[in-house]
Every structure is written in structure tokens, then in C-alpha cells.
Enzyme design. Structure first.
Site, PDB file in Angstrom:
ATOM      1  N   HIS A 229       0.866  -1.181   0.000  1.00 47.58           N
ATOM      2  CA  HIS A 229       0.000   0.000   0.000  1.00 47.58           C
ATOM      3  C   HIS A 229       0.909   1.240   0.000  1.00 47.58           C
ATOM      4  CE1 HIS A 229      -2.849   2.917   1.803  1.00 47.58           C
ATOM      5  NE2 HIS A 229      -3.816   2.080   1.471  1.00 47.58           N
TER       6      HIS A 229
ATOM      7  N   ASP B  80       2.901  -4.526   8.012  1.00 49.21           N
ATOM      8  CA  ASP B  80       1.736  -3.671   7.836  1.00 49.21           C
ATOM      9  C   ASP B  80       0.536  -4.593   8.029  1.00 49.21           C
ATOM     10  OD1 ASP B  80      -0.465  -2.384   6.932  1.00 49.21           O
ATOM     11  OD2 ASP B  80       0.427  -1.685   5.059  1.00 49.21           O
TER      12      ASP B  80
ATOM     13  N   GLN C  28      -4.770  -5.023   7.129  1.00 52.58           N
ATOM     14  CA  GLN C  28      -5.800  -5.975   6.707  1.00 52.58           C
ATOM     15  C   GLN C  28      -5.786  -7.221   7.578  1.00 52.58           C
ATOM     16  OE1 GLN C  28      -8.113  -5.244   4.685  1.00 52.58           O
ATOM     17  NE2 GLN C  28      -7.237  -3.350   3.893  1.00 52.58           N
TER      18      GLN C  28
ATOM     19  N   LYS D 284     -10.438  -0.507  10.411  1.00 55.69           N
ATOM     20  CA  LYS D 284     -10.592  -1.740   9.616  1.00 55.69           C
ATOM     21  C   LYS D 284     -10.963  -2.909  10.529  1.00 55.69           C
ATOM     22  CE  LYS D 284      -7.597  -0.034   6.221  1.00 55.69           C
ATOM     23  NZ  LYS D 284      -7.940   0.304   4.869  1.00 55.69           N
TER      24      LYS D 284
ATOM     25  N   CYS E 257      -4.730   2.383  -3.690  1.00 57.74           N
ATOM     26  CA  CYS E 257      -3.504   2.926  -3.075  1.00 57.74           C
ATOM     27  C   CYS E 257      -2.339   1.943  -3.242  1.00 57.74           C
ATOM     28  CB  CYS E 257      -3.689   3.256  -1.605  1.00 57.74           C
ATOM     29  SG  CYS E 257      -4.934   4.506  -1.326  1.00 57.74           S
TER      30      CYS E 257
END
Ligand code: PMP
Length: 386
Positions: free
Chosen positions: A108, A181, A184, A207, A344
Site C-alpha cells: 500500500h 503492515d 488488513q 478496519k 492505493c
């Protein structure tokens, strides 16, 4: 898994919401926690000498503990940030051994641009044919000059899941740190930072069925302690004089200014909510939906699917002769919300050779009726475009 759709006021009216990878809908318990924190219980934290403020401070710090517990960390290892984006910026600016960072082709933008801005030399690990980070290539690329490896735990476009223990081993062999990261992944997989072997973990509350405006950087305590502050202001100091200022220990050292009090409490409520359901159940539920949608889309000869079969809650595809934005607009008329665009992740679009994809992403409240509505909308789009 009990779907609990009725607990999500944002889904009222039978809306087929397939954009949870962008942001998840909120359960009533999170909304109620935020409402109470903003109303009945509201006061500042850490500074007040009155009871309401002391109670708010306890609730705020309890939220830190809940968020930490969700990913298997300790409360004093959780730095509250504005979101995953700010968490990655914090690390990119503050990590004392700036050098080369190894990213991947599927990152991302928020795991690319901060490293560029903070002056790191960026290397890019390629992907396997089915869209996973190619760790054989990473092994061949990593050198002692690399001080950081920063990979998505789950891709926001392809849903691919990283083999974290192997990535951690490869990073550590050359003396680099591993940042995940987890934007998600934290909402889709059971995460235990200790078992995974990573050094830092960045994620966002919104999220994870929590509010916007807050997220966290988890880091191993000894690593956070070795990092200088990155923003100055109130709450992050020990003693201030014009001659010399000393700083609070981490995590407060990285939390300058009045924090996002209400949002932190909502984040804690969201951690409680998903923790009670269990991320293993959420993962299994979403895996079933991914398999069903991929199977249905494979029956069509006008759809190209991206990403590995075993993806976490996210399916990206394109339809022959239909721009994803047109598909998204027609689906909206049918009460189906998907995401269409570059997500993104422009370097990933370049790699896939498309300007954009359509993306359906699931949440714990998604079900077969959402898939059926999406498939009906795709069929109608085909009739319109011929
Ligand atoms: N990384 C990934 C994989 C994401 O999906 C997102 C959000 N789309 C981000 C980082 C950035 O998160 P936020 O905008 O909440 O800071």
C-alpha cells in the site's frame, strides 16, 4: 459463525457492503462505547486531578491493554497513532538505523511513501506468479545494508497472506528488523506478534470494526525504548527547561499532545468485540466466502481473477471490456458496494498490467446473499456492456 448483522446499524436496509477492506462497519457496542466516552464519561486523560479524569485515564489505558492483548503484545508496547499510516511514518522517521529498506511490489502507498520521504533507500521484492511476496527472491536480495524489511501481512488488493516466520527469519539473518503492515491482517487473522517473530506491527482501528482516527504501532519494548521521539509537545516529556528537555518512557514518548481519547476507548471496545467472536472464526468465515466467490467468478469467461486461491477476505478481478469504475457504479444501483480503483497500490497495478481492479472484500457480517447480489450485478453489467 453467528453473523450478528443486526448489531451493525450501518448495514440496515439490506445493503450489500463489500468494501470492508477500505473500512469496516461498526457494531453497536463500539458505537455505544464511543457515545459514553464522548458524553456521560467525557474528560481528559493523564492530567486531571478530579475523579472523572482519573476514571477516563483508567479506561484509556485499559483500551491500550485490550488492543495489545488482541495481537499478543504488552500494553506498554502499544503506541497509539492516528492509524497504520502514521504508525509506519513514525517508524520510518524514528528508527535510528536508517539505511536500506526492503519493501514488496504489493505494498500500500502508506508502506512506500513514508520510507521515501524519510530518506531510506528502497528495494522492492518481486511477487510470485500467484501474487504472494516472493521470499526466495527476498532471501537473495537481503544484505547487511538492510536495516528494515517492511511487508504487508495481508495484501489489501490480493488478500495474499505473508509467511511471517520465514520473513522474520530472513530479516533477522542480516540484522534487519521486520515491520508488518497489519492493516488488513489484524481484522482477518489471529495475530500473535510473539509467535510470528516480527519486530513491529502497524494497524488501524477502523478496519477492525473500531473508529477512524486511531491505530497503533506495536514494537518490542526494548526497540521502542531505543527510539527517539518523533513529535514534540505535551504528554511526551519527563522535564522541560529551555536548556534541556528529557522525555517520558515509551509508549508515552511517542504520543505528543492530547490523545484521541474517545477513539482509543472505541478501539478497545472493538478489540473486545472481535476478541469475543475470535479471529479464527472470522478467518474461517471469510475464507469460505472467498472460496465461493472465486469459484463463481471462475465460471465466467469474461472475468480475470487476481491473487492466490488462499486469500484472506479479499478478491480482486477485472471484467473484459468494462472499466472497474463502471462496474462499481452499476453495482451501486443494485445496492452492492465494492471498491474500484488502484487501491492505493499503484506499483502493484503496474505489475498486474491494469490501471485498476474491482475489489470485493468481506467482513465478519458478510454472507452468501452479498455474493449473490454481486453476481447478479455482474450479470446485469454484462448485459449493458454486451
Ligand atoms: N496498509 C494497508 C494494507 C491498507 O489496506 C491500508 C488502508 N487501506 C493502509 C495501510 C492505511 O491505513 P490507514 O489509512 O487506516 O492509515
Amino acid at each position: 459463525m453467528n453473523l450478528r448483522r443486526e448489531e451493525f446499524p450501518g448495514l440496515a436496509g439490506g445493503w450489500h457492503y463489500l468494501d470492508s477492506a477500505a473500512t469496516a462497519q461498526k457494531p453497536q457496542s463500539v458505537i455505544d462505547a464511543c457515545t459514553a466516552a464522548l458524553g456521560r464519561d467525557y474528560a481528559t486523560v493523564h492530567r486531571g486531578v478530579y475523579a472523572r479524569s482519573a476514571e477516563m485515564t483508567l479506561a484509556f489505558e485499559a483500551a491500550r491493554g485490550k488492543v495489545a492483548a488482541l495481537i499478543g503484545g504488552r500494553a506498554d508496547e502499544i503506541v497509539f497513532t492516528r492509524g497504520a499510516t502514521e504508525a509506519i511514518n513514525l517508524l520510518a522517521y524514528s528508527w535510528p538505523r536508517k539505511g536500506r529498506v526492503l519493501l514488496s511490489q504489493l505494498e500500500h502507498h502508506s508502506n512506500i511513501v513514508p520510507w521515501q520521504l524519510a530518506g531510506w533507500q528502497v528495494d522492492v521484492c518481486p511477487l510470485t506468479a500467484d501474487g504472494r511476496i516472493d521470499l526466495d527472491a527476498a532471501e537473495a536480495m537481503l544484505t547487511r545494508e538492510h536495516t528494515m524489511v517492511a511487508f504487508a501481512h495481508v495484501s489489501n488488493v490480493l488478500g495474499s497472506v505473508l509467511d511471517v516466520p520465514r520473513a522474520a527469519d530472513l530479516a533477522h539473518r542480516v540484522g534487519a528488523m521486520l515491520l508488518l503492515d497489519g492493516c488488513q491482517a489484524a481484522a482477518r487473522l489471529p495475530v500473535d506478534v510473539a509467535a510470528l517473530g516480527c519486530d513491529f506491527y502497524a494497524f488501524s482501528a477502523h478496519k477492525l470494526y473500531g473508529p477512524t482516527g486511531i491505530g497503533a504501532l506495536w514494537g518490542r519494548a526494548e526497540l521502542l525504548d531505543a527510539m527517539p521521539p518523533w513529535q514534540g509537545g505535551g504528554a511526551m516529556i519527563d522535564r522541560v527547561t529551555f536548556a534541556k528537555t528529557t522525555y517520558a518512557p515509551s509508549p508515552q514518548r511517542f504520543e505528543a499532545g492530547t490523545p484521541a481519547i474517545v477513539e482509543a476507548i472505541g478501539f478497545g471496545a472493538a478489540a473486545d468485540y472481535v476478541g469475543a467472536i475470535g479471529l479464527d472464526s472470522i478467518h474461517a468465515h471469510e475464507a469460505g466466502l472467498v472460496a465461493a466467490l472465486r469459484h463463481a467468478l471462475r465460471q465466467r469467461n469474461d472475468v480475470t481473477l487476481f491473487g492466490p486461491e488462499q486469500s484472506a477476505g479479499i478478491v480482486s478481478f477485472v471484467m473484459d471490456g468494462v472499466h472497474p469504475h463502471d462496474l462499481g457504479t452499476i453495482l451501486d444501483e443494485e445496492g452492492v458496494a465494492i471498491r474500484a480503483g488502484h487501491h492505493c497500490a499503484q506499483p502493484l497495478m503496474d505489475h498486474l498490467g491494469v490501471p485498476a481492479t474491482a475489489r470485493a472484500s468481506f467482513g465478519l457480517y458478510s454472507d452468501e446473499s452479498d455474493i449473490a447480489a454481486l453476481l447478479r450485478g455482474i450479470e446485469r453489467t454484462r448485459r449493458i456492456f454486451g
